[in-house]
Design an enzyme around this catalytic site. Structure first.
Site, PDB file in Angstrom:
ATOM      1  N   ASP A   1      15.513 -12.948   6.631  1.00 16.49           N
ATOM      2  CA  ASP A   1      15.559 -12.893   8.048  1.00 16.49           C
ATOM      3  C   ASP A   1      14.184 -12.406   8.140  1.00 16.49           C
ATOM      4  O   ASP A   1      13.469 -11.650   8.628  1.00 16.49           O
ATOM      5  CB  ASP A   1      16.476 -11.661   8.168  1.00 16.49           C
ATOM      6  CG  ASP A   1      16.021 -10.307   7.792  1.00 16.49           C
ATOM      7  OD1 ASP A   1      15.220 -10.351   6.538  1.00 16.49           O
ATOM      8  OD2 ASP A   1      16.338  -9.047   8.304  1.00 16.49           O
TER       9      ASP A   1
ATOM     10  N   HIS B   1       8.903  -3.099   0.692  1.00 17.82           N
ATOM     11  CA  HIS B   1      10.656  -3.427   0.648  1.00 17.82           C
ATOM     12  C   HIS B   1      10.783  -4.851  -0.016  1.00 17.82           C
ATOM     13  O   HIS B   1      10.957  -4.964  -1.315  1.00 17.82           O
ATOM     14  CB  HIS B   1      11.220  -3.426   1.993  1.00 17.82           C
ATOM     15  CG  HIS B   1      11.391  -2.076   2.560  1.00 17.82           C
ATOM     16  ND1 HIS B   1      11.976  -0.935   1.792  1.00 17.82           N
ATOM     17  CD2 HIS B   1      11.146  -1.640   3.685  1.00 17.82           C
ATOM     18  CE1 HIS B   1      11.977   0.144   2.635  1.00 17.82           C
ATOM     19  NE2 HIS B   1      11.287  -0.240   3.812  1.00 17.82           N
TER      20      HIS B   1
END
Length: 324
Positions: free
Chosen positions: A9, A246
């Site tokens: 995403d 992340h």
């Protein structure tokens, strides 16, 4: 050489993971498939196409648009103060002539799994909706894929959506549970390790000072795109001139699992409870309660080595003050 699909995403941290993969000599990026999350699936595809042009990796990387809502038909995206209005910190990258494939991400994943005959690895940095839909379409997919590495989840760290859940898993908890029990050779890289791995302004300064000549625009982009991310973690996490890592950490571990330590667990995802939505459930009993195979959960990581590796593909090798 590792053949990978990146399912993303495409937001700020996804973009760093994508740029790393495109520049790494150890990866061939067979394609990028997109989903909703940090923005919608179509914006993620546009971001990915522009990042491919920025990376100048020397080969074609197709982009396929995938799920724009969860398996249950829900669309949600991150608020703009995290990833900006366009998903990549409001940085305006030059347009690219590349067009998205006239093929859904799910079909692209299934096709490449067949073509690569057991050599395909999939790295997911967003919701696992595309992968879950692919498994539903072809339940034999886990046997055709070499490995799946996923950024998502938390076992012991407090979640970033609710106390028990991380955004990628919670954003489509049912899809995550489908993938967890599908039988993939799988590594989960979650907040237990990503929240202990940091990019600082010192690393950014060194990157811009020592970047390779053909990576100058990449270094400029990284410096610019992380400004919003640094601000988000300053306001929300009390961090000064740094942010956590992340999605890039999942990519780094996909390339070199020796960066981490792992536990094998039978794990599932709670998708029916409102309070515990997105929470990872697991058991370690000799006689399991969960009727599924084990996956590898990353429990610790060599953070400093990981961050050095992240920037190494963009920088000249240096010793002290001098380039070598």
């Amino acid at each position: 050489m590792r053949h990978i699909i990146i399912d993303a995403d495409t937001g700020i941290d996804d973009s760093l993971a994508i740029l790393y993969a495109l520049r790494s000599p150890n990866f061939v990026v067979e394609g990028i498939t997109t989903c909703y999350g940090n923005s919608n699936a179509y914006q993620s595809a546009e971001n990915s196409i522009r990042l491919i042009a920025l990376a100048r990796c020397g080969y074609e990387v197709p982009v396929a648009v995938g799920a724009n809502e969860s398996i249950d038909g829900v669309f949600e995206s991150a608020p703009p103060y995290i990833h900006g209005d366009n998903g990549i910190g409001n940085v305006r990258l030059p347009e690219s002539k590349q067009k998205v494939l006239d093929e859904h991400a799910v079909d692209f994943i299934l096709r490449k799994a067949e073509e690569l005959d057991g050599e395909l690895e999939i790295i997911t940095t967003g919701r696992m909706t595309n992968l879950a839909l692919a498994v539903q379409k072809d339940p034999k997919l886990p046997k055709k894929v070499k490995r799946v590495v996923t950024m998502g989840g938390t076992l012991f760290e407090v979640g970033n959506i609710n106390p028990y859940a991380e955004a990628n898993i919670e954003g489509d908890a049912r899809a995550a549970d489908i993938v967890f029990r599908a039988g993939f050779n799988m590594i989960l890289v979650g907040m237990d390790v990503t929240m202990k791995t940091f990019i600082t302004d010192r690393e950014i300064h060194n990157l811009c000072r020592n970047c390779k000549k053909d990576c100058k625009q990449i270094a400029d982009y990284i410096q610019e795109v992380l400004k919003l991310y640094f601000e988000f973690y300053r306001v929300g996490g009390g961090m000064v001139d740094q942010c956590v890592v992340h999605d890039p950490l999942a990519m780094l571990i996909a390339e070199d699992p020796s960066l981490g330590e792992y536990k094998m667990l039978r794990a599932g995802v709670e998708y029916e409870s409102e309070k515990y939505h997105g929470m990872i459930t697991y058991d370690t009993g000799f006689i399991p309660n969960l009727d599924r195979g084990e996956i590898m959960i990353c429990t610790s990581v060599d953070s400093k080595r990981a961050v050095r590796r992240l920037f190494s593909v963009f920088q000249e090798m240096t010793f002290g003050r001098y380039n070598i």
